[in-house]
Design an enzyme around this catalytic site. Structure first.
Site, PDB file in Angstrom:
ATOM      1  N   ARG A 196      11.870 -13.256  -2.338  1.00 44.22           N
ATOM      2  CA  ARG A 196      11.307 -12.447  -1.251  1.00 44.22           C
ATOM      3  C   ARG A 196      11.390 -10.950  -1.581  1.00 44.22           C
ATOM      4  O   ARG A 196      10.390 -10.328  -1.934  1.00 44.22           O
ATOM      5  CB  ARG A 196      12.051 -12.742   0.070  1.00 44.22           C
ATOM      6  CG  ARG A 196      11.309 -12.283   1.319  1.00 44.22           C
ATOM      7  CD  ARG A 196      11.496 -10.813   1.715  1.00 44.22           C
ATOM      8  NE  ARG A 196      12.898 -10.445   1.941  1.00 44.22           N
ATOM      9  CZ  ARG A 196      13.298  -9.196   2.106  1.00 44.22           C
ATOM     10  NH1 ARG A 196      12.424  -8.187   2.048  1.00 44.22           N
ATOM     11  NH2 ARG A 196      14.591  -8.921   2.288  1.00 44.22           N
ATOM     12  N   ASP A 197      12.568 -10.372  -1.554  1.00 40.73           N
ATOM     13  CA  ASP A 197      12.707  -8.927  -1.753  1.00 40.73           C
ATOM     14  C   ASP A 197      12.251  -8.520  -3.154  1.00 40.73           C
ATOM     15  O   ASP A 197      11.705  -7.428  -3.359  1.00 40.73           O
ATOM     16  CB  ASP A 197      14.170  -8.522  -1.545  1.00 40.73           C
ATOM     17  CG  ASP A 197      14.347  -7.022  -1.390  1.00 40.73           C
ATOM     18  OD1 ASP A 197      13.348  -6.325  -1.146  1.00 40.73           O
ATOM     19  OD2 ASP A 197      15.487  -6.541  -1.514  1.00 40.73           O
ATOM     20  N   HIS A 234      24.111  -5.453  -0.134  1.00 44.92           N
ATOM     21  CA  HIS A 234      22.776  -5.614  -0.724  1.00 44.92           C
ATOM     22  C   HIS A 234      22.440  -4.293  -1.427  1.00 44.92           C
ATOM     23  O   HIS A 234      22.042  -3.327  -0.779  1.00 44.92           O
ATOM     24  CB  HIS A 234      21.795  -5.920   0.417  1.00 44.92           C
ATOM     25  CG  HIS A 234      20.362  -6.085   0.001  1.00 44.92           C
ATOM     26  ND1 HIS A 234      19.727  -7.309  -0.005  1.00 44.92           N
ATOM     27  CD2 HIS A 234      19.432  -5.198  -0.431  1.00 44.92           C
ATOM     28  CE1 HIS A 234      18.474  -7.159  -0.411  1.00 44.92           C
ATOM     29  NE2 HIS A 234      18.267  -5.880  -0.671  1.00 44.92           N
ATOM     30  N   HIS A 252      20.490  -1.982  -4.398  1.00 44.58           N
ATOM     31  CA  HIS A 252      19.433  -1.811  -5.392  1.00 44.58           C
ATOM     32  C   HIS A 252      20.046  -0.976  -6.510  1.00 44.58           C
ATOM     33  O   HIS A 252      20.859  -0.084  -6.263  1.00 44.58           O
ATOM     34  CB  HIS A 252      18.214  -1.136  -4.772  1.00 44.58           C
ATOM     35  CG  HIS A 252      17.422  -2.092  -3.927  1.00 44.58           C
ATOM     36  ND1 HIS A 252      16.061  -2.165  -3.954  1.00 44.58           N
ATOM     37  CD2 HIS A 252      17.817  -3.055  -3.066  1.00 44.58           C
ATOM     38  CE1 HIS A 252      15.641  -3.106  -3.134  1.00 44.58           C
ATOM     39  NE2 HIS A 252      16.689  -3.656  -2.569  1.00 44.58           N
ATOM     40  N   CYS A 277      11.795   0.171  -6.709  1.00 50.12           N
ATOM     41  CA  CYS A 277      11.990   1.097  -5.605  1.00 50.12           C
ATOM     42  C   CYS A 277      10.597   1.553  -5.204  1.00 50.12           C
ATOM     43  O   CYS A 277       9.930   2.216  -5.982  1.00 50.12           O
ATOM     44  CB  CYS A 277      12.853   2.271  -6.064  1.00 50.12           C
ATOM     45  SG  CYS A 277      13.206   3.455  -4.755  1.00 50.12           S
ATOM     46  N   ASN A 328      16.326  -4.592  -7.121  1.00 52.07           N
ATOM     47  CA  ASN A 328      17.561  -5.230  -6.707  1.00 52.07           C
ATOM     48  C   ASN A 328      18.517  -5.366  -7.883  1.00 52.07           C
ATOM     49  O   ASN A 328      18.095  -5.516  -9.022  1.00 52.07           O
ATOM     50  CB  ASN A 328      17.258  -6.644  -6.201  1.00 52.07           C
ATOM     51  CG  ASN A 328      16.570  -6.648  -4.853  1.00 52.07           C
ATOM     52  OD1 ASN A 328      17.207  -6.576  -3.821  1.00 52.07           O
ATOM     53  ND2 ASN A 328      15.245  -6.711  -4.871  1.00 52.07           N
TER      54      ASN A 328
END
Lengths: 307, 307
Positions: A13-14, A206, A208, A239, A248
């Site tokens: 997803r992300d 979480h 990045h 990003c 991530n």
């Protein structure tokens, strides 16, 4: 350091929503099933948002219904509103996630709502999801900085986080959306939340890896007692505010570090990196994971967990 | 976290010796002077080794004699033997470094000596250097793992480190040559050395970011009281055992993290990253530094040191 850490895989997803190449549903399903076969126990598989906003995940219904589900594994999907919840429900999701920022401007620009409006929407979504027997995870983004506002006052993080927990989220995932966080900031924010009656088992981190600090931040979070870490296979994603920058933190880098410290994850690192190498091929780019690069370069592998 | 951290820049030596492109002496001098102008106070500028072994640094004499030296800055050069010491001395070096591994096999393969032979050679070199008024830094490599032997027993790290200090090195730089270390291992090794009567101010850490763990390892080292961190601008270099893998931890990533934690380095991050961007051009490759990538992508920059 904890004996065991729970990895929450967000690559499908992300990660994929920020990749230039759109994978077919077949590739996504292969990826998700591969990750679960490698030992991943919690995974966010897609997002039930309007395909106009995130074309890369337009196949959410196909992906969510076709994946072969393994018992004991939590499959989750992002849901922006009641309509998304309905779709997720029809797809058989047992867990959903809601997503908003700690900063006002980011909410306006990213989800087109004020913070209050977002909270009001999610209150309905979470209540409805729970009445259908689903569990709900809450993402708080821009915790360590906002691309529009700069540093975000801790009070805003606390207010949004508390509100999400109060409305029924079982866990908060605290996102460093633009990857600016450093270890002392992690300490400061986690300490603050823990002193405001939020429990350790309600918090996940979480990060990045935009500026390379993700594993350092995770280390400090683990020292403070955090036991759930979000990551994306290969370091997928990017990003949105910095073309070419890392996305991530990569699952294989996190798992390598954890295993090196003797923390169990239940994940097979060799299988993980094989999936990552294939994905790099499908996406036609060199993924940012450093462990993957070392592996592809056949760097001598040594080191086993310290007792 | 410490209020101040001393960065030991190793890019011009450890970095460039592992780059495929060989820079001209002019470019190297521009790089070294630029780094010092950006605030770097300790820098290893070259290596007085036989050009047959390290062709990239064959111009050591030119580089070492032509750089404009700033007062208050320590310029150092690697020296493998008395002949190298002589050359370094003629070039006006005030500090030299000697280099060996904790592991027997790495010494045999890398410097063609047993551990005992290496120690005997360096005893002469260090004694002679100190009699000439020079300071000497000692590198211990393969501390966290050896590409030939795997994990290296702590006793070997201690024996080599102690011997280097006893012969007159003022500082040990503990190298993770193949970048396999993880935070608990860092704790284990540093704790062990500190309990064996080695002082904190005698220790520096030197991480390669091959698997992405360097900043996490540095964070733990700082927590234990370490105040000197080796790094290379841009993350120059590579893992000789893994083509394509990352090299030294990047100076700008380290400085970004330190400043984010309110630790002073005396270095101007914007000037640093400008040098790094130019170097990437000269070396015709995308350097591994993540901060550099974020910067080049114009990622929104936020966050200032916590009080």
């Amino acid at each position: 350091m904890p004996a065991e850490v729970s990895i929450y895989e967000v690559g499908p997803r992300d990660g994929l929503q920020n990749e230039a190449t759109i994978l077919s549903a077949d590739r996504k399903i292969e990826m998700i099933e591969g990750l679960v076969d490698a030992g991943v126990k919690r995974i966010e598989v897609t997002s039930f948002v309007n395909p106009r906003w995130i074309p890369a995940l337009a196949d959410h219904m196909e992906v969510a219904t076709r994946i072969r589900r393994k018992p004991g594994v939590t499959y989750s999907a992002l849901v922006p509103n009641l309509r998304g919840l309905d779709a997720a429900s029809r797809a058989g999701m047992q867990e959903i996630a809601v997503f908003m920022a700690a900063s006002q401007t980011h909410n306006r620009k990213n989800i087109n709502k004020t913070t209050e409006e977002a909270l009001a929407t999610y209150r309905e979504v979470v209540t409805e999801a729970r009445s259908r027997g689903m569990t709900v995870r809450g993402y708080v983004s821009t915790v360590y900085g906002c691309p529009y506002e700069g540093e975000v006052p801790f009070e805003q993080v606390l207010r949004v986080g508390k509100s999400l927990l109060d409305m029924g989220c079982y866990e908060l995932s605290l996102g460093d959306t633009i990857g600016v966080g450093t270890p002392r900031q992690v300490e400061y924010i986690l300490d603050g939340l823990l002193h405001a009656d939020i429990r350790l088992d309600q918090l996940a981190v979480h990060f990045h890896d935009t500026r390379g600090t993700a594993l350092a931040n995770i280390t400090v979070a683990l020292q403070l007692g955090i036991r759930t870490v979000d990551s994306a296979i290969g370091g997928l994603g990017g990003c949105p505010y910095a073309p070419g920058a890392s996305g991530n933190v990569s699952t294989e880098d996190v798992v390598y570090m954890l295993h090196g410290m003797g923390c169990r994850t239940g994940i097979d690192l060799d299988r993980l990196v094989a999936i990552s190498a294939r994905l790099g091929g499908h996406l036609a780019r060199e993924l940012p994971s450093k462990y993957l690069k070392a592996h592809l370069g056949h760097c001598a592998r040594v080191g086993k967990p310290l007792a």
